[in-house]
Scaffold this active site. Structure first.
Site, PDB file in Angstrom:
ATOM      1  N   LYS A  13     -11.284  -1.406   2.315  1.00 20.91           N
ATOM      2  CA  LYS A  13     -10.034  -0.653   2.577  1.00 20.91           C
ATOM      3  C   LYS A  13     -10.376   0.678   3.274  1.00 20.91           C
ATOM      4  O   LYS A  13     -11.314   0.727   4.062  1.00 20.91           O
ATOM      5  CB  LYS A  13      -9.265  -0.466   1.275  1.00 20.91           C
ATOM      6  N   HIS A 101      -2.210  -7.800   4.733  1.00 22.42           N
ATOM      7  CA  HIS A 101      -2.525  -7.328   3.377  1.00 22.42           C
ATOM      8  C   HIS A 101      -1.294  -6.643   2.787  1.00 22.42           C
ATOM      9  O   HIS A 101      -0.542  -5.971   3.505  1.00 22.42           O
ATOM     10  CB  HIS A 101      -3.717  -6.363   3.425  1.00 22.42           C
ATOM     11  N   GLU A 173      -3.011 -12.788  -3.053  1.00 24.64           N
ATOM     12  CA  GLU A 173      -3.304 -11.483  -3.641  1.00 24.64           C
ATOM     13  C   GLU A 173      -1.996 -10.835  -4.093  1.00 24.64           C
ATOM     14  O   GLU A 173      -1.352 -10.123  -3.308  1.00 24.64           O
ATOM     15  CB  GLU A 173      -4.011 -10.582  -2.613  1.00 24.64           C
ATOM     16  N   GLY A 179      -5.876  -3.625  -7.757  1.00 27.17           N
ATOM     17  CA  GLY A 179      -6.292  -2.283  -8.153  1.00 27.17           C
ATOM     18  C   GLY A 179      -5.796  -1.840  -9.521  1.00 27.17           C
ATOM     19  O   GLY A 179      -5.911  -0.664  -9.872  1.00 27.17           O
ATOM     20  N   GLY A 241     -11.794  -5.942  -3.913  1.00 28.76           N
ATOM     21  CA  GLY A 241     -11.557  -4.595  -3.391  1.00 28.76           C
ATOM     22  C   GLY A 241     -12.450  -3.601  -4.113  1.00 28.76           C
ATOM     23  O   GLY A 241     -13.631  -3.449  -3.785  1.00 28.76           O
ATOM     24  N   GLY A 242     -11.899  -2.938  -5.137  1.00 29.01           N
ATOM     25  CA  GLY A 242     -12.606  -1.866  -5.853  1.00 29.01           C
ATOM     26  C   GLY A 242     -14.028  -2.241  -6.268  1.00 29.01           C
ATOM     27  O   GLY A 242     -14.956  -1.434  -6.128  1.00 29.01           O
TER      28      GLY A 242
END
Ligand code: 13P
Length: 257
Positions: A13, A101, A173, A179, A241-242
C-alpha cells in the site's frame, strides 16, 4: 486444480517510502535465500516509485519473486497528469497489477466502469490483473454478499474476451476485515471462493478456469491465522497487507503456505 501453485500477493500500500522499501525487499530476499518454494508464487506490490528497484533486488537474489503495481490507468500514453500506463509497467518488467482495491473504491471513488477499463488496458499489455472484490460490513449484514461479488466481477469483466496468454487473479477482500485483525471463518472464505470459481466455470472454458484463473483471499492474514486458511484447498492463495511489512512475519507466512 490440486497441483496449482499457491499464490501470495504482498500489498505494501502507501506504507513505505523508497529507502524502507529497498530495506524490506533486501531483508525478504536474505530471509528466503536458502528456502526453495517450488509450488508457491510470490508477487510483491510496492509503490510505483519503488517498483523498479525492488524488482532489481529480487532479480539479483535469483528468487522467483515478481513485482506488481497497485494501480494502473486505462489510456494509452498521453496527457494524463499523474497517471501510469500499463505500457510503462510492462517496460520495467511488471507483469501484475492490483485493480479495484477497496481502498481505491472508497477513497478515490473508483467505479466498476473505471475498473473495467483498467482491466482491459492491463490485459492488452498481457499484465495480469489482480481484481479485488468484496463487501462492506453493511452489505454482509444485509445478506447481499454473493450477488454483490458476482456483480462486481461481471461489471469488471464486461466485454473482456481472454486470449490464451491472458490470465486473471480474483482477490476476495472484504473491506470490513482489511486491517482490522478480524477474519472471516476459513469455511466462509472457501464458500465465497467456490462461488467465484463456479461463476467462471459457468461462463468460461474449463481450460481458462484451470490454467488462467486464481482466486485468493485477503483480509488480516498473519502468521498465526494463515494455517487455518491453507487447509481450505480451494483457496488459491492470499493477499497480505499489514503482515507483509515486516520481513520475519512475511517469511513465516510464506513458509506456512
Ligand atoms: P491487511 O492484510 O492489512 O488486512 O490488508 C489486506 C489487503 O488489503 C491486501 O490487498
Amino acid at each position: 486444480m490440486a497441483n496449482k501453485p499457491k499464490l501470495i500477493v504482498a500489498n505494501w500500500k502507501m506504507n513505505l517510502g523508497h529507502e524502507i522499501s529497498k530495506f524490506l525487499a533486501n531483508d525478504i530476499a536474505a530471509g528466503l535465500l536458502d528456502y526453495s518454494f517450488n509450488n508457491l508464487k510470490i508477487i510483491i506490490c510496492p509503490s510505483f516509485i519503488s517498483l523498479q528497484e525492488v524488482n532489481e533486488i529480487f532479480k539479483k537474489s535469483k528468487l522467483d519473486i515478481n513485482i506488481g503495481a497497485q494501480d494502473v490507468f486505462w489510456e494509452a500514453p498521453g496527457a494524463y497528469t499523474g497517471e501510469i500506463s500499463p505500457i510503462f509497467l510492462k517496460e520495467i518488467g511488471c507483469h501484475y497489477v492490483i485493480i479495484g482495491h477497496s481502498e481505491r473504491r472508497f477513497y478515490l471513488h473508483e467505479t466498476n466502469n473505471m475498473i473495467n477499463q483498467k482491466i482491459k488496458s492491463a490485459l492488452a499489455e498481457e499484465i495480469t490483473p489482480i481484481l479485488c472484490v468484496g463487501e462492506t460490513q453493511e452489505e454482509r449484514k444485509e445478506g447481499t454478499v454473493d450477488h454483490l461479488i458476482i456483480g462486481q466481477i461481471k461489471d469488471a469483466l464486461e466485454g473482456v474476451v481472454f486470449s490464451p496468454n491472458q490470465k486473471i487473479i480474483i482477490a476476495y477482500e472484504p473491506n470490513w476485515i482489511i486491517g482490522t485483525g478480524q477474519t472471516l471463518s476459513p469455511e466462509e472464505v472457501a464458500r465465497i471462493v467456490r462461488l467465484i470459481k463456479k461463476y467462471f466455470t459457468d461462463h468460461y472454458s474449463s481450460e481458462f478456469v484451470e490454467n488462467s484463473l486464481m482466486v485468493i483471499y485477503g483480509g488480516s492474514i498473519n502468521s498465526r491465522n494463515i494455517k487455518s486458511f491453507v487447509q481450505q484447498e480451494v483457496i488459491d492463495g492470499f493477499g497480505v497487507g499489514g503482515a507483509s511489512l515486516k520481513a520475519d512475519e512475511f517469511i513465516k507466512i510464506i513458509k506456512s503456505v
